[in-house]
Design a protein around this motif. Sequence first.
Motif, PDB file in Angstrom:
ATOM      1  N   PRO A  75       0.822  -1.052   0.413  1.00 30.68           N
ATOM      2  CA  PRO A  75      -0.388   0.040   0.059  1.00 30.68           C
ATOM      3  C   PRO A  75       0.770   1.514  -0.169  1.00 30.68           C
ATOM      4  CG  PRO A  75      -0.650  -1.537   1.610  1.00 30.68           C
ATOM      5  CD  PRO A  75       1.283  -2.248   1.056  1.00 30.68           C
ATOM      6  N   ALA A  76       0.279   2.061  -0.959  1.00 31.99           N
ATOM      7  CA  ALA A  76       1.289   3.545  -0.593  1.00 31.99           C
ATOM      8  C   ALA A  76       0.498   4.360   0.112  1.00 31.99           C
ATOM      9  CB  ALA A  76       1.225   4.342  -1.892  1.00 31.99           C
ATOM     10  N   LEU A  77      -0.746   4.531   0.409  1.00 31.24           N
ATOM     11  CA  LEU A  77      -0.943   5.739   1.595  1.00 31.24           C
ATOM     12  C   LEU A  77      -0.741   5.961   2.508  1.00 31.24           C
ATOM     13  CD1 LEU A  77      -5.097   5.531   0.129  1.00 31.24           C
ATOM     14  CD2 LEU A  77      -2.795   6.909  -0.499  1.00 31.24           C
ATOM     15  N   PRO A  78      -0.838   4.600   3.610  1.00 35.16           N
ATOM     16  CA  PRO A  78       0.011   4.861   4.727  1.00 35.16           C
ATOM     17  C   PRO A  78       1.766   5.356   4.338  1.00 35.16           C
ATOM     18  CG  PRO A  78      -0.769   2.729   4.302  1.00 35.16           C
ATOM     19  CD  PRO A  78      -1.178   3.115   3.344  1.00 35.16           C
ATOM     20  N   LEU A  79       2.340   5.161   3.511  1.00 35.55           N
ATOM     21  CA  LEU A  79       3.638   5.616   3.708  1.00 35.55           C
ATOM     22  C   LEU A  79       3.583   6.989   3.046  1.00 35.55           C
ATOM     23  CD1 LEU A  79       7.005   4.658   2.904  1.00 35.55           C
ATOM     24  CD2 LEU A  79       5.916   4.421   1.061  1.00 35.55           C
ATOM     25  N   ALA A  80       3.144   7.324   2.399  1.00 36.90           N
ATOM     26  CA  ALA A  80       2.972   8.787   2.586  1.00 36.90           C
ATOM     27  C   ALA A  80       2.171   9.893   3.229  1.00 36.90           C
ATOM     28  CB  ALA A  80       1.481   9.133   1.019  1.00 36.90           C
ATOM     29  N   ASP A 106      -6.655  14.329  -1.701  1.00 36.32           N
ATOM     30  CA  ASP A 106      -7.005  12.205  -1.452  1.00 36.32           C
ATOM     31  C   ASP A 106      -5.736  11.980   0.068  1.00 36.32           C
ATOM     32  OD1 ASP A 106      -8.532  10.591  -2.687  1.00 36.32           O
ATOM     33  OD2 ASP A 106      -6.787   9.232  -3.491  1.00 36.32           O
ATOM     34  N   LEU A 107      -4.212  12.504  -0.781  1.00 39.90           N
ATOM     35  CA  LEU A 107      -3.289  12.633   0.719  1.00 39.90           C
ATOM     36  C   LEU A 107      -4.178  13.543   2.212  1.00 39.90           C
ATOM     37  CD1 LEU A 107      -0.079  12.154  -1.429  1.00 39.90           C
ATOM     38  CD2 LEU A 107      -1.698  10.638  -0.670  1.00 39.90           C
ATOM     39  N   ALA A 108      -3.932  14.570   1.625  1.00 45.24           N
ATOM     40  CA  ALA A 108      -4.091  15.684   2.593  1.00 45.24           C
ATOM     41  C   ALA A 108      -4.870  14.803   3.422  1.00 45.24           C
ATOM     42  CB  ALA A 108      -4.442  17.177   2.427  1.00 45.24           C
ATOM     43  N   TYR A 109      -6.614  14.748   2.848  1.00 51.04           N
ATOM     44  CA  TYR A 109      -7.599  14.031   3.382  1.00 51.04           C
ATOM     45  C   TYR A 109      -7.317  12.683   4.644  1.00 51.04           C
ATOM     46  CZ  TYR A 109     -12.940  12.453   4.552  1.00 51.04           C
ATOM     47  OH  TYR A 109     -13.367  12.501   5.237  1.00 51.04           O
ATOM     48  N   GLY A 110      -6.873  11.672   3.684  1.00 49.91           N
ATOM     49  CA  GLY A 110      -6.585  10.832   4.673  1.00 49.91           C
ATOM     50  C   GLY A 110      -5.816  11.586   5.620  1.00 49.91           C
ATOM     51  N   PHE A 111      -4.449  11.705   5.643  1.00 41.72           N
ATOM     52  CA  PHE A 111      -3.360  11.963   6.703  1.00 41.72           C
ATOM     53  C   PHE A 111      -4.456  12.929   7.504  1.00 41.72           C
ATOM     54  CE2 PHE A 111      -1.287  15.300   8.816  1.00 41.72           C
ATOM     55  CZ  PHE A 111       0.060  14.530   9.428  1.00 41.72           C
ATOM     56  N   THR A 112      -5.313  13.907   7.206  1.00 44.94           N
ATOM     57  CA  THR A 112      -6.252  14.743   8.036  1.00 44.94           C
ATOM     58  C   THR A 112      -6.887  13.836   8.780  1.00 44.94           C
ATOM     59  OG1 THR A 112      -6.575  16.389   7.070  1.00 44.94           O
ATOM     60  CG2 THR A 112      -7.611  16.603   8.829  1.00 44.94           C
ATOM     61  N   ARG A 206      -7.549   3.271  -3.514  1.00 45.94           N
ATOM     62  CA  ARG A 206      -8.572   5.020  -3.482  1.00 45.94           C
ATOM     63  C   ARG A 206      -8.041   5.328  -1.384  1.00 45.94           C
ATOM     64  NH1 ARG A 206      -8.030   7.566  -5.491  1.00 45.94           N
ATOM     65  NH2 ARG A 206      -9.980   8.445  -5.502  1.00 45.94           N
ATOM     66  N   THR A 207      -8.841   6.375  -0.692  1.00 45.59           N
ATOM     67  CA  THR A 207      -9.125   6.817   0.148  1.00 45.59           C
ATOM     68  C   THR A 207     -10.113   6.988   0.260  1.00 45.59           C
ATOM     69  OG1 THR A 207      -7.019   8.887   0.123  1.00 45.59           O
ATOM     70  CG2 THR A 207      -9.280   8.841   1.682  1.00 45.59           C
ATOM     71  N   ASP A 208     -10.654   6.371   2.198  1.00 47.72           N
ATOM     72  CA  ASP A 208     -11.898   5.692   2.006  1.00 47.72           C
ATOM     73  C   ASP A 208     -12.679   7.583   2.474  1.00 47.72           C
ATOM     74  OD1 ASP A 208     -14.179   6.026   3.455  1.00 47.72           O
ATOM     75  OD2 ASP A 208     -13.773   4.991   5.097  1.00 47.72           O
ATOM     76  N   TYR A 209     -13.626   7.634   1.709  1.00 51.39           N
ATOM     77  CA  TYR A 209     -14.353   9.388   1.659  1.00 51.39           C
ATOM     78  C   TYR A 209     -15.313   8.595   2.180  1.00 51.39           C
ATOM     79  CZ  TYR A 209     -11.459  11.363  -1.685  1.00 51.39           C
ATOM     80  OH  TYR A 209      -9.584  12.311  -2.142  1.00 51.39           O
ATOM     81  N   THR A 210     -16.064   7.719   3.111  1.00 47.79           N
ATOM     82  CA  THR A 210     -16.744   8.215   3.733  1.00 47.79           C
ATOM     83  C   THR A 210     -17.503   7.933   4.742  1.00 47.79           C
ATOM     84  OG1 THR A 210     -16.752   5.642   4.229  1.00 47.79           O
ATOM     85  CG2 THR A 210     -17.757   6.123   2.172  1.00 47.79           C
TER      86      THR A 210
END
Length: 303
Positions: A75-80, A106-112, A206-210
Motif C-alpha cells: 500500500p502506498a497511502l500509509p507510506l505517504a 486524497d493524501l491531505a484528507y487521509g492524513f487529516t 483509494r482513500t475512504d471518503y465515507t
Amino acid sequence: MTHEVVRSLTAGRVRYSYRLLRQGPPVIEPVLVLGGVQQGMHGWPYMDDALGPLADVVTADLPGMASADPLPDGPALPLAYTAIAQILDDLRVPRVNLFGFSYGADLAYGFTRRFPHRVARLALGGVPAHVSDAQAAALHRAEAHLDRGDVRTFAALVADSLLCTDSGRYIARRDLAHRYVRRTLAHTVRHSPHAAESLRRAVTERTDYTGGLTGVPALVFCGEHDTVTSPDRQRAFAGTIADSRFLTIPDSDHWVVLQRPHDVADLAARFFTGRSLADAPCRRRVPRPSGAVPAPRAAASES
C-alpha cells in the motif's frame, strides 16, 4: 528576506524531499501544499506569491512523486502519511495548514483523518471522491499505449481524462491547460520510470471518503466543469465534514489550479487566515474572448 531550503528525508527505505520557503516572519501556521501525482515541489509559484507573506510555504516530492524514490510493493497511502508526518516533525511544528489538490487532496484528507490534531485548517481542491469504472478503464487503455512505447498517445489520453473536453462549456485557458498537462505527462514518463506506476496507484488505491471528519475547519472547492469527480459528488463529500464550506469556481474544470491559479491561491490565503470568501476573485466569471460560447450553468455556488 527570502530563505529557501530543500531537505531530504527517508520513510522506510524510500528517499523523498520537501522544500521550505520563508519570506518573512509568519503570521499563521506553515502551509503544506500537496499536488497531483506528478506535481513536483517547484510547481507552485503562485502559491508562493500569495501565501509567502503570511506563512512558511512547504511543498514536497513525496514517495513515488517527481524526484522521490519509486514506491515499494504494498500500500502506498500509509507510506505517504508517514512521510507527511515526518515533514511536520522535521519542521518542528505541531500542526500546519494543509492544502491538497487532486491526488494531493486524497493524501491531505487521509492524513487529516488519522492526525486531526496536526492540521489547523484543511483546503481540498478537485477532490477525487469518486472514480468510475469507465475512468479506470480509460487509464488502462492509456497504459497499454505506454507499454508499446507510444508516450504521445498515452499523454493525450490521460490529459483528456483529466480535463473537460466539451466544447460547449467555456473553460478559461483551456488550450494552455491541456497542452501543459499533456506535455508534462509525456516529459515525466520519459524521465521518471516510476511515473506510470504512481499514476496507476493513484487510481486503484483509494482513500475512504465515507467516514467523515470533525474538529478541523475545511474548505472543499472545484471547477464547475470538473469531469473527474462531479461538483455534486464533491459537494456531498464536503457535507460529511462537520465544519466545512464548499465552493465551485466558474469557467474551470478539474485543473482549476492551472486555469485560475492566482484566484485559487487567493482563495487559499483567505481561508487559512479566516477572511471572508464572499468577495474572493475566484467567485467571479472570467471575461470571455469575443465569440466564446457562454457557459450553460450559473455562476459560482457555495454551501
